[in-house]
Enzyme design. Structure first.
Site, mmCIF file in Angstrom:
data_model
loop_
_atom_site.group_PDB
_atom_site.id
_atom_site.type_symbol
_atom_site.label_atom_id
_atom_site.label_comp_id
_atom_site.label_asym_id
_atom_site.label_seq_id
_atom_site.Cartn_x
_atom_site.Cartn_y
_atom_site.Cartn_z
ATOM 1 N N HIS A 1 -78.690 13.567 35.089
ATOM 2 C CA HIS A 1 -77.315 14.061 34.995
ATOM 3 C C HIS A 1 -76.555 13.662 36.261
ATOM 4 O O HIS A 1 -77.032 13.856 37.373
ATOM 5 C CB HIS A 1 -77.294 15.586 34.849
ATOM 6 C CG HIS A 1 -75.908 16.167 34.827
ATOM 7 N ND1 HIS A 1 -75.275 16.638 35.957
ATOM 8 C CD2 HIS A 1 -75.022 16.317 33.807
ATOM 9 C CE1 HIS A 1 -74.064 17.076 35.637
ATOM 10 N NE2 HIS A 1 -73.886 16.895 34.343
ATOM 11 N N SER A 2 -75.363 13.078 36.094
ATOM 12 C CA SER A 2 -74.492 12.685 37.202
ATOM 13 C C SER A 2 -75.217 11.678 38.107
ATOM 14 O O SER A 2 -75.623 10.620 37.632
ATOM 15 C CB SER A 2 -74.022 13.921 37.960
ATOM 16 O OG SER A 2 -72.930 13.625 38.793
ATOM 17 N N VAL A 3 -75.428 11.958 39.403
ATOM 18 C CA VAL A 3 -76.168 11.005 40.223
ATOM 19 C C VAL A 3 -77.646 10.964 39.829
ATOM 20 O O VAL A 3 -78.354 10.018 40.188
ATOM 21 C CB VAL A 3 -76.024 11.286 41.735
ATOM 22 C CG1 VAL A 3 -74.591 11.180 42.170
ATOM 23 C CG2 VAL A 3 -76.620 12.616 42.119
ATOM 24 N N ALA B 1 -78.453 10.378 36.828
ATOM 25 C CA ALA B 1 -78.422 9.193 35.963
ATOM 26 C C ALA B 1 -78.428 7.922 36.803
ATOM 27 O O ALA B 1 -79.076 6.927 36.446
ATOM 28 C CB ALA B 1 -77.193 9.241 35.064
ATOM 29 N N VAL C 1 -76.641 11.040 31.481
ATOM 30 C CA VAL C 1 -75.724 12.102 31.043
ATOM 31 C C VAL C 1 -74.677 12.326 32.130
ATOM 32 O O VAL C 1 -75.024 12.647 33.268
ATOM 33 C CB VAL C 1 -76.496 13.410 30.759
ATOM 34 C CG1 VAL C 1 -75.535 14.496 30.301
ATOM 35 C CG2 VAL C 1 -77.590 13.180 29.725
#
Length: 295
Positions: free
Chosen positions: A131-133, A135, A170
């Site tokens: 999720h976010s960083v 990813a 994500v």
């Protein structure tokens, strides 16, 4: 009954080198079942976002129709970059867990994956979810040499880490210079990027997942799902589009073939995706379904 292992130390680099594991059905494992390994976000530096951010999603997955296809679930902590201005938990310069710079974060993720692979023997049979960083880090695992020639490391090769069969990004950050440019009126974006990756935009580009050569570094990858919400107020939809286009330019396709890429719309704001857990669980369930079709 599921078995849980929490605060598992996977290396001695710092107190944050821990992970959580859940074995959903230890007595009745399906032979084709795969692992789900989660990497949290938090701009590489936020101590309020850690491996526990996966727990609500995990609880939902334990009740999902896809549970029979999931052999295990893991959530990884990693060293964080400095954040001395954090309002409730400022970092201390003497704390090794809170003074990481790239590539420390991805090296920790690789060490955690290696620990899991050696203990549970699932090799490449896992979906790496970020999720976010998180990813960003997931794709950097697949990039192997992920920070340009001047920072090149062979750690991913030396460790014999099996890359995942699939990646689910994500609300991810995939083109770091584009992110900073898009938010040029919000100095915090350039601040947290420089805090982690240095001040050279050429390096930002080199470490970005959109710069990866996945034919060379991740030849056995089968599936990528880029999941993003149009309601995301922190990371723009364009990031998902840029990653989708980068993979399609390398021959990834949207039909059911060996190297499949999908763009999946989600609902909700950036952190709500994991705070509520429903949309993250939905995206993971979709990824599990698609992997089962490929295997």
């Amino acid at each position: 009954m599921a078995i849980y292992h929490r605060d598992v130390q996977y290396s001695d680099e710092s107190s944050l080198n821990t992970l959580e594991v859940c074995i959903p059905r230890p007595e009745t494992q399906t032979p084709k079942a795969i692992w789900v390994v989660f990497i949290h976000g938090g701009a590489w530096r936020d101590p309020a976002v850690d491996s526990t951010s996966f727990r609500k999603t995990q609880d939902l997955l334990l009740q999902s129709p896809q549970l029979d296809q999931i052999a295990g679930l893991a959530s990884i902590n990693y060293r964080l970059s400095p954040y001395p201005a954090h309002p409730t938990d400022p970092s201390n310069p003497s704390d090794p867990s809170r003074n990481a710079r790239h590539p420390d974060h991805v090296n920790d993720v690789l060490a955690a994956i290696l620990y899991l692979q050696e203990k549970y023997h699932f090799e490449d049979r896992y979906i790496l979810v970020g999720h976010s960083v998180g990813a960003t880090l997931a794709f950097q695992v697949a990039m192997k040499r992920y920070w340009g020639s001047q920072y090149e490391s062979t750690l991913a090769l030396e460790l014999n880490v099996f890359p995942p069969i699939a990646i689910l990004g994500v609300a991810g950050i995939y083109d770091i210079p584009a992110l900073v440019t898009h938010h040029k009126d919000v100095p915090e974006y350039a601040d947290f990027v420089s805090n982690t990756n240095g001040s050279d935009p050429a390096v930002w580009k080199a470490v970005s997942p959109t710069s990866g050569d996945y034919d060379e570094s991740w030849a056995d990858g089968k599936l990528v799902i880029i999941a993003h919400s149009h309601e995301d107020e922190l990371v723009e939809w364009d990031q998902a589009v840029l990653m989708h286009e980068a993979l399609k330019a390398q021959g990834w396709v949207e039909s059911l073939k060996d190297r499949q890429v999908r763009l999946m719309p989600l609902n909700g704001k950036h952190d709500m995706i994991w705070e509520d857990g429903t949309e993250l669980a939905r995206a993971i369930s979709r990824a599990v379904e698609k992997v089962m079709e490929i295997l």
